[in-house]
Design an enzyme around this catalytic site. Sequence first.
Site, mmCIF file in Angstrom:
data_model
loop_
_atom_site.group_PDB
_atom_site.id
_atom_site.type_symbol
_atom_site.label_atom_id
_atom_site.label_comp_id
_atom_site.label_asym_id
_atom_site.label_seq_id
_atom_site.Cartn_x
_atom_site.Cartn_y
_atom_site.Cartn_z
ATOM 1 N N ASP A 105 0.865 -1.175 0.000
ATOM 2 C CA ASP A 105 0.000 0.000 0.000
ATOM 3 C C ASP A 105 0.904 1.229 0.000
ATOM 4 O OD1 ASP A 105 -2.117 1.716 0.021
ATOM 5 O OD2 ASP A 105 -3.177 0.739 1.670
ATOM 6 N N TRP A 106 0.364 2.326 -0.462
ATOM 7 C CA TRP A 106 1.163 3.529 -0.716
ATOM 8 C C TRP A 106 1.800 4.044 0.596
ATOM 9 C CZ3 TRP A 106 -0.176 1.108 -4.572
ATOM 10 C CH2 TRP A 106 -0.129 1.590 -5.873
#
Length: 757
Positions: free
Chosen positions: A266-267
């Site tokens: 995930d970012w």
Amino acid sequence: MQTDMKRILTIAAGAALLVAACGGPMSPQERLAANDKKINAIIAQMTLEEKVNMLHSKTNMSSAGVERLGIADINYADGPFGIREEGQPNGFMSAGWTLDSATYFPTGSALAATWSEELAYKYGTGMGKEARLRGKDVILGPAVNIQRLPVGGRTYEYLSEDPILSAALALEYTKGCQDEGTAVCIKHFAVNNQETNRGSVDAQLDERTLREIYLKPFERAIIEGGAMSVMPAYNKVNGDYCSENEHLLNEILRGEWGFKGMTVSDWGGTHSTMGAMLHGLNVQMTGSNYLGQPVIDSIATGALTEDMVDEKVRQILRVRYAIEPVPADVANTQMTSLPECQEIALEVARKSIVLLKNDGVLPISKDVRKIAVIGQNAVLKTQSGGMGAGVKALYEVTPLQGIQAKADELGVEVSYAPGYKNFPGRRWGPAPAEPNPLEAAAINEPADPQLLAEAVALAKEADLVIFVGGTNKSIETEGSDRKDILLPCGQETLVQALYEANQQLVSVLISGGPTDLRVLERYSPAIVQGWWNGTEGGTALAEVLYGDIAPSGKLPFTFPMQLEDSPAYAMGNFPDPNGAGGDLFTLMFRPDVLAMTPEERQAFINSLPKPVSKYTERFYVGYRWYDSKDIVPMYAFGHGLSYVHFSYDNIAAKASSKGIKVSFDLKNDGGMCADEVVQLYVSRLDSAVEWPAKELKAFKRVSVADGQTSKVTLEVPLKDLRYWDEAAGAWALEHGSLMIQVGSASDDIRLAAAVEI
Ligand code: BGC
């Protein structure tokens, strides 16, 4: 090289015909690895720098290929319910394009309320098609975490509190999307059930709960659907970050489930070089501080080997070669939103709307000549906001526009008043110079006397009042959980006043998650859950209110009587009794943190409190809890009324070595053609193992013509009746007596039969 790539693609397309070495047909994951020989030959031509360059972001929404060898970059797009507008290469700010308006599909909880595998498949095809138009290879979705908390900020993105329902829809979405030539990146793996401290919280749970509840949707989409990529979540699970979690990524995902594709953090959710390299991450999104130069340095010191990098690149290339890159001169040459996808969005919206209560006010009678629509949610567009899951929609029909269009056809007069203030929540841009009189400063701001008086005046003159309330995407959003599930900004006071003015009143809730309906229930002869229902949400709502179609959505999660009844609250597990820690994700964007050196940042992260979320309610999630503890909810899981009555009759249940087969007659008692979602629950009789009171094991959406009877058959494979045996560390089947219960909702069981397995 380009020719080589083409050849690989051709082979990949024909891969369905391949058989595994042992002679049986290849599983979807095995098919992904069918071209490894070719891929290895390509890897042999790559420099270490080229390989490492593939392990991290190139731009905010891409990771690199190798131009020299004709390997295209991988382009990603949020998901999960509309291809997100094009952002700047270095962030989420709009690129200012004009052709990137997409179809806004109903959000996750709305899709789940259809209980339709067929629609989930179509939805996936819609996402896959529009992704291709934009030149995207991978969509960051579907989002399939279990809705553990009624307050969860991402409840609207996720599907259901039940693993069987979530898994069936996740699987179909995955198949639909990948059949269109776009890879899914199923998220957020795993146990990502709260936004509070999402970047640092450690979800602590037992293995049985993990397997039976939280991993199920991923398991089916990966094994049966061949999901090509997986997004490890921000949080930790039992001590380790998901992006470097040996148990989740290496032992279960790759080991047990045979996953052959790539994992994409995930970012901002990558946490170390060694952890990520050793424990299952392929691509760091975004940045390269862990999976860039430090990988090369670690190979130089001998801490890592080039073989390890090759393995990661192989897994990435399997996805790259399974997905045909869209040529640059073909991508983005037409509007993203396609009429056929708008049609899918409409169909999903129609079947998602849940009629919670109806004392006879609905459908709207022909005698109603004057309607007062009250409430700002009637004019609110829900496409954007909520962070990652926002969509720049080509168009969006609001509830008021939908009702107005229908009323115009019938010559009915419609008036509108905002009724309550809207809570705009966190503001990203500068505050406006003048305060907006329709915006509240706080979520619990009491009703505004002037707006209230204006609304009551309209209500008095109308034949019917449609109150449109609920939340918005500032209240329910990624990045934070709600503090409670009460209706915001004095909506309860307003409904009471409206009801006192006119008892012909329907309440429509435009929200993604459950709300506390104790007051609304008292003052609303009819209640409709209208969701955040996509581009055609208002059209579908009007069709249901007017009875053009019978409502057929069913709740994918429980509406508790009060928040405190819900399992994690009742067990004292949420909110964290030790207080909140710092949300790493949010903190990382603080200017002083952004200015830190990598070493300072690491020290800062280490200094943060270490929040924990204990899952001691175990597998008693959602209705499993309410049923087992005899707690009556406001509206039960699976609940949803129709304009017709369905009769259930003649059950026959048979167990075999394959599983259980149940059939029964479903009669539409008449009035109009309508859909029913039939649900099959299983309870154990005389078991030595602990089980919830009952569990959903099968369901089907059935359309029955006016006055007709359908023979319905439901099947439960034996494997779905197993439990995770902690002592053996394996799935186990407990033989014995089961009570099969078939009905219209978890609290509306119509037929039962005992079987032995
Ligand atoms: C979200 C993901 C999303 C990503 C990229 C993250 O903040 O958790 O769901 O896909 O951002 O927008």
